[in-house]
Design a protein around this motif. Sequence first.
Motif, short mmCIF file in Angstrom:
data_model
loop_
_atom_site.label_atom_id
_atom_site.label_comp_id
_atom_site.label_asym_id
_atom_site.label_seq_id
_atom_site.Cartn_x
_atom_site.Cartn_y
_atom_site.Cartn_z
N TRP A 113 0.60 -1.17 -0.11
CA TRP A 113 0.36 0.34 -0.24
C TRP A 113 0.57 1.07 0.16
O TRP A 113 0.61 2.10 -1.05
N ASP A 114 1.70 1.59 1.15
CA ASP A 114 2.53 2.24 0.80
C ASP A 114 3.51 2.76 -0.53
O ASP A 114 3.49 4.05 -1.44
N GLU A 115 3.64 1.33 -1.09
CA GLU A 115 4.20 2.25 -2.64
C GLU A 115 3.38 2.47 -3.14
O GLU A 115 3.41 3.13 -4.02
N VAL A 116 1.85 1.77 -3.58
CA VAL A 116 1.15 2.55 -4.38
C VAL A 116 1.30 3.24 -4.23
O VAL A 116 0.51 4.74 -5.11
N LEU A 117 0.64 4.13 -2.85
CA LEU A 117 0.30 5.46 -2.48
C LEU A 117 0.70 6.78 -2.41
O LEU A 117 0.75 7.77 -3.46
N ASN A 118 2.38 5.90 -2.82
CA ASN A 118 3.57 6.06 -3.50
C ASN A 118 3.85 6.97 -4.42
O ASN A 118 3.74 8.50 -5.25
N LYS A 119 3.10 6.14 -5.39
CA LYS A 119 3.28 6.33 -6.35
C LYS A 119 2.07 7.16 -7.46
O LYS A 119 2.08 8.00 -8.42
N LEU A 120 0.98 7.58 -6.48
CA LEU A 120 -0.48 8.23 -6.94
C LEU A 120 0.06 9.40 -6.28
O LEU A 120 0.03 10.02 -7.32
N ALA A 162 -9.21 1.43 -2.73
CA ALA A 162 -7.84 0.82 -2.16
C ALA A 162 -7.24 -0.49 -2.32
O ALA A 162 -6.45 -0.54 -2.90
N GLY A 163 -8.10 -1.04 -2.19
CA GLY A 163 -7.52 -2.69 -1.53
C GLY A 163 -7.32 -3.19 -3.59
O GLY A 163 -6.62 -3.36 -3.49
N ASP A 164 -8.63 -2.31 -4.61
CA ASP A 164 -8.74 -2.77 -5.48
C ASP A 164 -7.59 -2.51 -6.42
O ASP A 164 -7.05 -2.99 -7.25
N ILE A 165 -7.22 -1.20 -5.62
CA ILE A 165 -6.17 -0.38 -6.60
C ILE A 165 -4.89 -0.77 -6.63
O ILE A 165 -3.89 -1.38 -7.42
N ILE A 166 -4.37 -1.44 -5.11
CA ILE A 166 -3.03 -2.37 -4.25
C ILE A 166 -3.18 -3.56 -5.84
O ILE A 166 -1.91 -3.84 -6.29
N TYR A 167 -4.34 -4.15 -5.97
CA TYR A 167 -4.58 -5.08 -6.53
C TYR A 167 -4.06 -5.10 -7.81
O TYR A 167 -3.28 -6.22 -8.40
N HIS A 168 -4.46 -4.13 -8.57
CA HIS A 168 -4.75 -3.64 -10.17
C HIS A 168 -2.83 -3.80 -10.01
O HIS A 168 -2.43 -3.88 -11.63
#
Length: 527
Positions: free
Chosen positions: A248-255, A294-300
């Motif tokens: 999640w932290d990695e994805v949030l930073n990318k966003l 958020a879970g869907d975003i991480i999954y994709h």
Amino acid sequence: MKQKIINIIKNHIDDEIILQKPKKEEFGHFAVPVFKYAKQEKRNPMEYATELATSFEKYGEFESVEAIGGFVNFKLSDSMMNEMANRVLEEKNNFGKDEKKETILLEYISANPTGPMHIGHARGAIYGDALLRIGRHLGYKIVSEYYVNDAGNQIRLLGVSLYLSAREILSYDVKWPEEFYKGEYIKELASKAIDKFGKEYFNDENNIENLSTWAKNEMLKVIKQDIANLKVTPFDNWVSEKKLYNKWDEVLNKLKKANAIYEKDNKIWLKSTVYKDGKDRVVVRDDGRPTYLAGDIIYHFDKFKRNFDKYINIWGADHHGYIARVKAAIEFLGYDSKKLEILLAQMVALLKSGEPYKMSKRAGNFILASDVVEDIGADALRFIFLTKKADNALEFDVDDLNKTDSSNPVFYVNYAYARINSIFDKLNKTFDDVKEVKLDNLEKAEKELLFFALQLPYELEDSFKNREPHRVTNFLINLASKLHSFYNSNKVAGDEREAIRLKILASVATIIKTGTNILGIELKNRM
């Protein structure tokens, strides 16, 4: 067959070949429009077609080639039909197999592990499994995946429901919250939990989190059994949402770097309106908890990192509103959302003797897939579910599946297959006995039946390309109809054309068997 014809035509036309079905059966089996080619050579289309038709006369694959109104029409020869029948009888269930380079990640079912599968889940399961089977038969490299929603409030709610149900069994006074899971399966699970953990375990609310995890795992066992009962192909991957939250932290930073999020009202929002969503969406609540999105975003994010050529999700129709927001997140993460295809499966209205099918007492407020399988069998359920487009509403009466006439498509197709087997039984012959028979001087009805049956590979291609497995069941129903009509009008056993007709019938039966096998449906040899 079709590819062989295209290859022959390419000897005379150095361009993409468009092979069509003639508007009228008497025109032939295949047709090629020549307007484009004639224009390129600055020729009159009719003159060009006539000259082109003459050049195909030397090929033994064609009985005749004729130019009609700017089209070149091909009638296949008996020797070509014989060659294809030989292929069918030799290849059997491998008929129509191909090899493709495209890689696909197919995710389907993904029902929350908070209860057994209901009939709506079953439709998505059978739809996804049919696509998987057809695609793999055609040679696509498909990985199947089940996304386990094992994070979030619904899992804690499962633990709470289990905890309170156990206390109720143990004769404690219980005050139920507004939201909880109910049904006999919760009570059954609670009794099992008491046996496993002991009575004292349910005097401490701190054990609810552990109970949630245990209950989720128990429910996954039930779901896996439900999947097996539906004859769904075992999944290649089971992906845990809970484990994915490590990213999640990695994805949030990318966003953040993509300027895709902003803070408002102590919440974090995704700018999904940038990609035509109706409004921006919350990804982190004001209490710091990530949302379902958020879970869907991480999954994709995890999916696209695996670098497939295409991604297919099968969702329930009630998830239509999630499409735009998920695709927006994919774009913000730097991937091409056009690679993601989301297919929707509508719910099912089930009847029994004309009345609504009873809700399962065990489930509480829905129809269990396992109850319907027990009632009519997995084969019948799979076939019925695959007779309509998945995004269309489906209603059927389970009692209709006990009828022994053409109104019951499952019976109708199986009867065609069993009918042919019965003929061979009476003659004490097998399909292998007619392999060496040469198809020659075929009559019109014989040729029409065999040619229609040989269309299975193209029906499979079209059904997968359009994500419509119902095209295959409709083809099988129509083939059964043609078989019954042929049999009622043409004598087989004892006729002077017995050997030829037996070979044609063996080919038809093999194709019916191949088509149903691909769909995961088992036929009876005798009825």
